[in-house]
Design a protein around this motif. Structure first.
Motif, PDB file in Angstrom:
ATOM      1  N   UNK A   1       0.835  -1.197   0.000  1.00 18.01           N
ATOM      2  CA  UNK A   1       0.000   0.000   0.000  1.00 18.01           C
ATOM      3  C   UNK A   1       0.866   1.242   0.000  1.00 18.01           C
ATOM      4  N   UNK A   2       0.682   2.049  -0.991  1.00 16.45           N
ATOM      5  CA  UNK A   2       1.442   3.277  -1.206  1.00 16.45           C
ATOM      6  C   UNK A   2       2.928   3.014  -1.432  1.00 16.45           C
ATOM      7  N   UNK A   3       3.288   1.775  -1.680  1.00 14.47           N
ATOM      8  CA  UNK A   3       4.664   1.424  -2.025  1.00 14.47           C
ATOM      9  C   UNK A   3       4.790   1.207  -3.527  1.00 14.47           C
ATOM     10  N   UNK A   4       3.646   1.151  -4.216  1.00 17.52           N
ATOM     11  CA  UNK A   4       3.612   1.134  -5.673  1.00 17.52           C
ATOM     12  C   UNK A   4       3.032   2.476  -6.132  1.00 17.52           C
ATOM     13  N   UNK A   5       3.284   2.863  -7.372  1.00 14.20           N
ATOM     14  CA  UNK A   5       2.813   4.170  -7.844  1.00 14.20           C
ATOM     15  C   UNK A   5       1.291   4.268  -7.991  1.00 14.20           C
ATOM     16  N   UNK A   6       0.605   3.119  -8.006  1.00 13.85           N
ATOM     17  CA  UNK A   6      -0.841   3.120  -8.238  1.00 13.85           C
ATOM     18  C   UNK A   6      -1.439   1.867  -7.616  1.00 13.85           C
ATOM     19  N   UNK A   7      -2.743   1.871  -7.482  1.00 10.99           N
ATOM     20  CA  UNK A   7      -3.446   0.649  -7.069  1.00 10.99           C
ATOM     21  C   UNK A   7      -3.531  -0.309  -8.255  1.00 10.99           C
ATOM     22  N   UNK A   8      -3.626  -1.607  -7.992  1.00 16.57           N
ATOM     23  CA  UNK A   8      -3.583  -2.587  -9.070  1.00 16.57           C
ATOM     24  C   UNK A   8      -4.934  -2.901  -9.726  1.00 16.57           C
ATOM     25  N   UNK A   9      -6.010  -2.227  -9.329  1.00 18.81           N
ATOM     26  CA  UNK A   9      -7.365  -2.653  -9.705  1.00 18.81           C
ATOM     27  C   UNK A   9      -7.601  -2.701 -11.221  1.00 18.81           C
ATOM     28  N   UNK A  10      -7.245  -1.641 -11.944  1.00 18.34           N
ATOM     29  CA  UNK A  10      -7.421  -1.650 -13.397  1.00 18.34           C
ATOM     30  C   UNK A  10      -6.572  -2.748 -14.016  1.00 18.34           C
ATOM     31  N   UNK A  11      -5.350  -2.920 -13.495  1.00 19.94           N
ATOM     32  CA  UNK A  11      -4.478  -3.982 -14.002  1.00 19.94           C
ATOM     33  C   UNK A  11      -5.071  -5.358 -13.811  1.00 19.94           C
ATOM     34  N   UNK A  12      -5.699  -5.591 -12.671  1.00 21.28           N
ATOM     35  CA  UNK A  12      -6.344  -6.886 -12.424  1.00 21.28           C
ATOM     36  C   UNK A  12      -7.504  -7.104 -13.382  1.00 21.28           C
ATOM     37  N   UNK A  13      -8.377  -6.098 -13.527  1.00 19.82           N
ATOM     38  CA  UNK A  13      -9.521  -6.224 -14.431  1.00 19.82           C
ATOM     39  C   UNK A  13      -9.038  -6.470 -15.860  1.00 19.82           C
ATOM     40  N   UNK A  14      -7.990  -5.781 -16.243  1.00 20.76           N
ATOM     41  CA  UNK A  14      -7.434  -5.943 -17.594  1.00 20.76           C
ATOM     42  C   UNK A  14      -6.919  -7.361 -17.808  1.00 20.76           C
ATOM     43  N   UNK A  15      -6.186  -7.898 -16.831  1.00 21.71           N
ATOM     44  CA  UNK A  15      -5.693  -9.276 -16.955  1.00 21.71           C
ATOM     45  C   UNK A  15      -6.851 -10.260 -17.063  1.00 21.71           C
ATOM     46  N   UNK A  16      -7.884 -10.066 -16.243  1.00 30.89           N
ATOM     47  CA  UNK A  16      -9.045 -10.954 -16.294  1.00 30.89           C
ATOM     48  C   UNK A  16      -9.738 -10.879 -17.650  1.00 30.89           C
ATOM     49  N   UNK A  17      -9.843  -9.676 -18.197  1.00 30.66           N
ATOM     50  CA  UNK A  17     -10.448  -9.508 -19.522  1.00 30.66           C
ATOM     51  C   UNK A  17      -9.638 -10.219 -20.605  1.00 30.66           C
ATOM     52  N   UNK A  18      -8.336 -10.318 -20.397  1.00 29.87           N
ATOM     53  CA  UNK A  18      -7.448 -10.947 -21.382  1.00 29.87           C
ATOM     54  C   UNK A  18      -7.432 -12.476 -21.284  1.00 29.87           C
ATOM     55  N   UNK A  19      -8.074 -13.023 -20.260  1.00 31.46           N
ATOM     56  CA  UNK A  19      -8.031 -14.468 -20.058  1.00 31.46           C
ATOM     57  C   UNK A  19      -6.923 -14.895 -19.123  1.00 31.46           C
ATOM     58  N   UNK A  20      -6.294 -13.927 -18.461  1.00 36.93           N
ATOM     59  CA  UNK A  20      -5.291 -14.220 -17.440  1.00 36.93           C
ATOM     60  C   UNK A  20      -5.959 -14.007 -16.084  1.00 36.93           C
ATOM     61  N   UNK A  21      -5.186 -13.770 -15.038  1.00 36.64           N
ATOM     62  CA  UNK A  21      -5.796 -13.621 -13.732  1.00 36.64           C
ATOM     63  C   UNK A  21      -5.174 -12.520 -12.906  1.00 36.64           C
ATOM     64  N   UNK A  22      -6.020 -11.659 -12.359  1.00 38.74           N
ATOM     65  CA  UNK A  22      -5.606 -10.649 -11.406  1.00 38.74           C
ATOM     66  C   UNK A  22      -6.478 -10.768 -10.174  1.00 38.74           C
ATOM     67  N   UNK A  23      -5.854 -10.944  -9.017  1.00 36.85           N
ATOM     68  CA  UNK A  23      -6.592 -11.212  -7.771  1.00 36.85           C
ATOM     69  C   UNK A  23      -6.097 -10.274  -6.679  1.00 36.85           C
TER      70      UNK A  23
END
Length: 200
Positions: free
Chosen positions: A90-112
């Motif tokens: 938390x606050x150790x990365x430049x952004x939250x991962x939420x869009x990245x997770x949704x994007x991976x899921x949309x691609x057929x990969x997995x973001x949890x």
């Protein structure tokens, strides 16, 4: 990362779980081309029914992290990713991962979310079996209205799989944090889902 759980998963399913250092993730983030990140941000903004709270800068940073996630999975020949987004990261990365997770899921990969290893395993197993994404949620049931509120920071826009139609979404902030950028997906009413969790 609990060593016993990692070894049990390896023994039972043959799945290897790796812990990736934050410094490597930051290096991947910094290596993402800003033009590619801006194009991804524009795609999310233009596709949204509305952008409610997040700034364009927050969306840009989230999309840059999303592209870094894809690069990490490619480098590791991996299919799923989970981040300790409310803990050590938390606050150790430049952004939250939420869009990245949704994007991976949309691609057929997995973001949890939230470094939830059991949920990541269930997600990978089910998506591998049926070719459709899952989503993590903490359900709250209202039996008076026969409804459930699914509380978490992500949902796939393509619940029928990567080639299926995209559901509408709004870009929102994370409610309890009042920061970050997350797609609030309007999933189909009446959609049947399979719910699962590991026993023990």
């Amino acid at each position: 990362m609990p060593h016993e759980y990692v070894s049990q998963v390896k023994s039972k399913f043959g799945t290897e779980i790796k812990q990736i250092p934050r410094d490597r993730m930051l290096a991947l983030y910094n290596g993402v081309n800003d033009q590619a990140a801006q194009a991804e941000a524009d795609r999310w903004i233009q596709g949204a029914a509305a952008v409610v709270e997040p700034s364009t800068e927050e969306i840009f940073k989230s999309c840059k992290l999303a592209l870094a996630f894809e690069k990490l999975l490619e480098e590791e020949s991996a299919t799923a990713l989970t981040v300790d987004c409310y803990g050590s990261m938390w606050r150790q990365l430049p952004a939250y991962p939420c869009i990245g997770f949704a994007r991976l899921n949309d691609m057929g990969l997995g973001g949890v979310c939230q470094s939830d290893l059991p949920c990541a395993m269930v997600h990978a197993l089910f998506q591998g079996l049926v070719g459709r994404p899952g989503f993590v949620c903490n359900p709250t049931f209202d039996f008076a209205t026969n409804s459930a509120t699914l509380i978490h920071c992500l949902g796939s826009t393509r619940m029928d799989g990567p080639t299926g139609p995209a559901a509408p979404y709004k870009l929102r902030s994370i409610m309890e944090r009042e920061e970050g950028a997350v797609p609030q997906v309007q999933m189909r009413t009446g959609q049947e889902v399979t719910q699962a969790i590991f026993d023990g």
